[in-house]
Design a protein around this motif. Structure first.
Motif, PDB file in Angstrom:
ATOM      1  N   LEU A  92       0.995  -1.078  -0.043  1.00 41.03           N
ATOM      2  CA  LEU A  92       0.179  -0.014  -0.024  1.00 41.03           C
ATOM      3  C   LEU A  92       0.418   1.202   0.248  1.00 41.03           C
ATOM      4  O   LEU A  92       2.226   1.340   0.337  1.00 41.03           O
ATOM      5  CB  LEU A  92      -0.500   0.040   0.776  1.00 41.03           C
ATOM      6  CG  LEU A  92      -2.213   0.713   1.646  1.00 41.03           C
ATOM      7  CD1 LEU A  92      -2.896   0.863   0.207  1.00 41.03           C
ATOM      8  CD2 LEU A  92      -2.888   0.619   2.635  1.00 41.03           C
ATOM      9  N   ARG A  93       0.336   2.285  -1.052  1.00 35.83           N
ATOM     10  CA  ARG A  93       1.313   3.172  -1.014  1.00 35.83           C
ATOM     11  C   ARG A  93       1.221   4.234   1.014  1.00 35.83           C
ATOM     12  O   ARG A  93       0.024   3.675   1.598  1.00 35.83           O
ATOM     13  CB  ARG A  93       0.557   4.719  -1.787  1.00 35.83           C
ATOM     14  CG  ARG A  93       0.423   4.629  -2.580  1.00 35.83           C
ATOM     15  CD  ARG A  93       1.630   4.772  -3.533  1.00 35.83           C
ATOM     16  NE  ARG A  93       2.148   6.072  -3.306  1.00 35.83           N
ATOM     17  CZ  ARG A  93       2.291   7.124  -4.577  1.00 35.83           C
ATOM     18  NH1 ARG A  93       1.491   6.838  -5.589  1.00 35.83           N
ATOM     19  NH2 ARG A  93       2.539   8.195  -4.320  1.00 35.83           N
ATOM     20  N   MET A  94       2.076   4.916   1.209  1.00 32.71           N
ATOM     21  CA  MET A  94       3.185   5.314   2.563  1.00 32.71           C
ATOM     22  C   MET A  94       1.441   6.292   2.228  1.00 32.71           C
ATOM     23  O   MET A  94       0.647   6.176   4.053  1.00 32.71           O
ATOM     24  CB  MET A  94       3.659   5.597   2.658  1.00 32.71           C
ATOM     25  CG  MET A  94       4.937   4.661   2.218  1.00 32.71           C
ATOM     26  SD  MET A  94       5.065   3.579   4.054  1.00 32.71           S
ATOM     27  CE  MET A  94       6.376   5.200   5.348  1.00 32.71           C
ATOM     28  N   THR A  95       1.210   7.230   1.482  1.00 28.36           N
ATOM     29  CA  THR A  95       0.270   8.397   1.870  1.00 28.36           C
ATOM     30  C   THR A  95      -1.544   7.296   1.946  1.00 28.36           C
ATOM     31  O   THR A  95      -2.402   8.084   2.932  1.00 28.36           O
ATOM     32  CB  THR A  95      -0.315   9.143   1.292  1.00 28.36           C
ATOM     33  OG1 THR A  95      -0.268   8.317  -1.114  1.00 28.36           O
ATOM     34  CG2 THR A  95       0.932   9.902   0.714  1.00 28.36           C
ATOM     35  N   GLY A 132       7.144   8.905  -3.732  1.00 28.35           N
ATOM     36  CA  GLY A 132       6.190   8.533  -3.356  1.00 28.35           C
ATOM     37  C   GLY A 132       6.815   6.687  -2.619  1.00 28.35           C
ATOM     38  O   GLY A 132       8.276   5.974  -3.220  1.00 28.35           O
ATOM     39  N   GLN A 133       6.263   5.987  -1.841  1.00 27.68           N
ATOM     40  CA  GLN A 133       7.336   5.067  -1.385  1.00 27.68           C
ATOM     41  C   GLN A 133       5.680   3.454  -1.511  1.00 27.68           C
ATOM     42  O   GLN A 133       4.651   4.078  -0.407  1.00 27.68           O
ATOM     43  CB  GLN A 133       7.606   5.021  -0.173  1.00 27.68           C
ATOM     44  CG  GLN A 133       9.359   5.630  -0.749  1.00 27.68           C
ATOM     45  CD  GLN A 133       9.768   5.637   1.069  1.00 27.68           C
ATOM     46  OE1 GLN A 133       9.445   5.395   1.899  1.00 27.68           O
ATOM     47  NE2 GLN A 133      11.191   4.909   0.499  1.00 27.68           N
ATOM     48  N   PHE A 134       5.934   2.506  -1.065  1.00 24.74           N
ATOM     49  CA  PHE A 134       5.170   1.494  -0.874  1.00 24.74           C
ATOM     50  C   PHE A 134       5.632   1.187   0.259  1.00 24.74           C
ATOM     51  O   PHE A 134       6.400   0.946   0.746  1.00 24.74           O
ATOM     52  CB  PHE A 134       4.965   0.377  -2.152  1.00 24.74           C
ATOM     53  CG  PHE A 134       4.021   0.930  -3.409  1.00 24.74           C
ATOM     54  CD1 PHE A 134       3.128   0.456  -3.350  1.00 24.74           C
ATOM     55  CD2 PHE A 134       4.297   1.563  -4.222  1.00 24.74           C
ATOM     56  CE1 PHE A 134       2.294   1.257  -4.267  1.00 24.74           C
ATOM     57  CE2 PHE A 134       3.976   2.115  -5.046  1.00 24.74           C
ATOM     58  CZ  PHE A 134       2.483   1.532  -5.505  1.00 24.74           C
ATOM     59  N   ALA A 135       4.654   0.634   1.141  1.00 29.31           N
ATOM     60  CA  ALA A 135       4.881  -0.429   2.125  1.00 29.31           C
ATOM     61  C   ALA A 135       4.673  -1.639   2.239  1.00 29.31           C
ATOM     62  O   ALA A 135       3.773  -1.514   1.515  1.00 29.31           O
ATOM     63  CB  ALA A 135       4.541  -0.059   3.846  1.00 29.31           C
TER      64      ALA A 135
END
Length: 196
Positions: A92-95, A132-135
């Motif tokens: 999931l996107r961090m946001t 952007g980053q994903f976790a």
């Protein structure tokens, strides 16, 4: 110096007997009827509000202690792992994760760093958005979650659902949905922690 009517009624109710409290609340409600004054809670509303705050504080503490004891993580970390496990490809996107957890992005970043250190989550860069980053939930994180879930569910069931009738459960769900919807504005620029 502030007048008594400009302070919460609860400040003046300590040490009063029931009759005195009822009179004081009634007086303060009438005294604060002008447009400049807040609409104080009635005695019944105060009772309901304090019961809610007391119960939710105790419940959060109870769940947190159980998860710390049995899984080595606070309740908020458990919630993050659950959300990732439910997401497509366990990522999931961090946001989006911050929005789900209702926390600031900086607090989420700290939490994910701790989860990374444990090997339960990893971060991946987003190809379409360089900032952007994903976790991503790792296999190890999924196993930890599978071991922690039964104890957590037992705590929730014992603390909440086993104590309520089916009708009370339904009412609780409806009430909490109404409250949640009222606190999540959709308009751009809303002052929400996960947008900071």
């Amino acid at each position: 110096m502030k007048s008594k009517t400009s302070l919460p009624a609860s400040i003046f109710l300590i040490g009063l007997n029931f009759k005195e409290k009822a009179f004081t609340v009634d007086y303060m409600t009438k005294a604060s009827a002008s447009a400049d004054e807040p609409q104080w809670l009635t005695a019944e509303e105060q009772r309901i509000w304090r019961s809610y705050v007391h119960a939710t504080t105790l419940l959060e503490d109870h769940m947190d202690r159980q998860l710390q004891r049995e899984a080595g993580m606070p309740h908020i970390y458990y919630g993050l792992l659950v959300k990732l496990a439910e997401s497509s490809h366990r990522r999931l996107r961090m946001t989006e994760l911050a929005k789900y957890a209702k926390i600031t992005r900086s607090r989420l970043s700290h939490a994910v760093a701790r989860l990374e250190k444990n090997g339960w989550v990893r971060r991946e860069e987003c190809d379409s958005d360089k900032r952007g980053q994903f976790a991503v939930l790792t296999e190890q994180g999924l196993e930890v979650l599978k071991r922690a879930a039964p104890g957590h569910v037992a705590v929730v069931r014992h603390a909440v659902f086993d104590r309520l009738t089916p009708e009370q459960q339904k009412s609780l769900g409806e009430i909490m949905q109404i409250v949640a919807e009222g606190l999540q504005p959709d308009e751009a620029g809303a002052d929400l922690p996960w947008l900071r």
